[in-house]
Scaffold this motif. Sequence first.
Motif, PDB file in Angstrom:
ATOM      1  N   UNK A   1      -0.530  -4.020  -0.603  1.00  0.00           N
ATOM      2  CA  UNK A   1       0.293  -3.855  -1.904  1.00  0.00           C
ATOM      3  C   UNK A   1       1.713  -3.475  -1.136  1.00  0.00           C
ATOM      4  N   UNK A   2       2.735  -3.574  -1.900  1.00  0.00           N
ATOM      5  CA  UNK A   2       4.105  -3.278  -1.332  1.00  0.00           C
ATOM      6  C   UNK A   2       4.780  -2.142  -2.605  1.00  0.00           C
ATOM      7  N   UNK A   3       3.945  -1.644  -3.130  1.00  0.00           N
ATOM      8  CA  UNK A   3       4.313  -0.713  -4.178  1.00  0.00           C
ATOM      9  C   UNK A   3       4.645   0.570  -3.670  1.00  0.00           C
ATOM     10  N   UNK A   4       5.777   1.239  -4.417  1.00  0.00           N
ATOM     11  CA  UNK A   4       6.128   2.702  -4.050  1.00  0.00           C
ATOM     12  C   UNK A   4       5.905   3.419  -5.463  1.00  0.00           C
ATOM     13  N   UNK A   5       5.714   4.564  -5.287  1.00  0.00           N
ATOM     14  CA  UNK A   5       5.592   5.743  -6.699  1.00  0.00           C
ATOM     15  C   UNK A   5       7.019   5.724  -7.000  1.00  0.00           C
ATOM     16  N   UNK A   6       7.313   5.612  -8.274  1.00  0.00           N
ATOM     17  CA  UNK A   6       8.366   5.794  -9.086  1.00  0.00           C
ATOM     18  C   UNK A   6       9.271   4.437  -9.061  1.00  0.00           C
TER      19      UNK A   6
ATOM     20  N   UNK B   1       5.377   2.740 -11.535  1.00  0.00           N
ATOM     21  CA  UNK B   1       4.344   3.012 -10.531  1.00  0.00           C
ATOM     22  C   UNK B   1       4.031   4.526 -10.347  1.00  0.00           C
ATOM     23  N   UNK B   2       2.755   5.080 -10.697  1.00  0.00           N
ATOM     24  CA  UNK B   2       2.580   6.594 -10.650  1.00  0.00           C
ATOM     25  C   UNK B   2       1.563   6.827  -9.476  1.00  0.00           C
ATOM     26  N   UNK B   3       1.225   5.635  -8.934  1.00  0.00           N
ATOM     27  CA  UNK B   3       0.241   6.072  -7.652  1.00  0.00           C
ATOM     28  C   UNK B   3      -0.174   4.566  -7.069  1.00  0.00           C
ATOM     29  N   UNK B   4      -0.638   4.808  -5.809  1.00  0.00           N
ATOM     30  CA  UNK B   4      -1.217   3.371  -5.209  1.00  0.00           C
ATOM     31  C   UNK B   4      -2.646   4.182  -4.476  1.00  0.00           C
ATOM     32  N   UNK B   5      -3.538   2.997  -4.803  1.00  0.00           N
ATOM     33  CA  UNK B   5      -4.829   3.295  -4.159  1.00  0.00           C
ATOM     34  C   UNK B   5      -4.969   2.635  -2.674  1.00  0.00           C
ATOM     35  N   UNK B   6      -6.221   3.054  -2.162  1.00  0.00           N
ATOM     36  CA  UNK B   6      -6.328   2.694  -0.737  1.00  0.00           C
ATOM     37  C   UNK B   6      -6.322   1.082  -0.509  1.00  0.00           C
TER      38      UNK B   6
ATOM     39  N   UNK C   1      -3.351  -1.465  -4.438  1.00  0.00           N
ATOM     40  CA  UNK C   1      -3.103  -1.854  -6.009  1.00  0.00           C
ATOM     41  C   UNK C   1      -2.326  -0.490  -6.497  1.00  0.00           C
ATOM     42  N   UNK C   2      -1.544  -0.886  -7.462  1.00  0.00           N
ATOM     43  CA  UNK C   2      -0.848   0.262  -8.178  1.00  0.00           C
ATOM     44  C   UNK C   2      -1.251   0.793  -9.405  1.00  0.00           C
ATOM     45  N   UNK C   3      -1.145   2.081  -9.551  1.00  0.00           N
ATOM     46  CA  UNK C   3      -1.533   2.594 -11.140  1.00  0.00           C
ATOM     47  C   UNK C   3      -0.016   2.775 -11.741  1.00  0.00           C
ATOM     48  N   UNK C   4       0.053   2.161 -12.788  1.00  0.00           N
ATOM     49  CA  UNK C   4       1.283   1.739 -13.573  1.00  0.00           C
ATOM     50  C   UNK C   4       0.992   2.439 -14.916  1.00  0.00           C
ATOM     51  N   UNK C   5       2.053   3.074 -15.374  1.00  0.00           N
ATOM     52  CA  UNK C   5       2.127   3.728 -16.701  1.00  0.00           C
ATOM     53  C   UNK C   5       3.218   2.580 -17.452  1.00  0.00           C
TER      54      UNK C   5
ATOM     55  N   UNK D   1      -2.615   1.508 -16.078  1.00  0.00           N
ATOM     56  CA  UNK D   1      -3.247   0.312 -15.895  1.00  0.00           C
ATOM     57  C   UNK D   1      -3.266  -0.022 -14.304  1.00  0.00           C
ATOM     58  N   UNK D   2      -4.393  -0.534 -13.942  1.00  0.00           N
ATOM     59  CA  UNK D   2      -4.412  -0.669 -12.223  1.00  0.00           C
ATOM     60  C   UNK D   2      -3.735  -2.068 -12.197  1.00  0.00           C
ATOM     61  N   UNK D   3      -3.003  -2.460 -11.339  1.00  0.00           N
ATOM     62  CA  UNK D   3      -2.384  -3.815 -11.400  1.00  0.00           C
ATOM     63  C   UNK D   3      -2.351  -4.137  -9.815  1.00  0.00           C
TER      64      UNK D   3
END
Length: 80
Positions: free
Chosen positions: A2-7, A33-38, A41-45, A61-63
Amino acid sequence: MGHFEIGETVITVRNLGHVRWRSGIPKGTVGIVVGVDWLGDARVNFAVDESMRTRGETVEHIVADGDVRTLRAAPRRLIG
């Protein structure tokens, strides 16, 4: 990965499956995005419409990469 960053602000590009108490997250829903798993995948509010839940609460939700895209702000024009 993934390429996600918190915030980061993201928007759904397709309807996302079932979420516990309702049919899912509709396409075009904005989230943070409030978190990224190993796995990357991002945890998104996601913001929830007030008609679906009281007081405009959020749903986490995990995306995956293909579920959302980054929502970019329009560039500012300098006048002068």
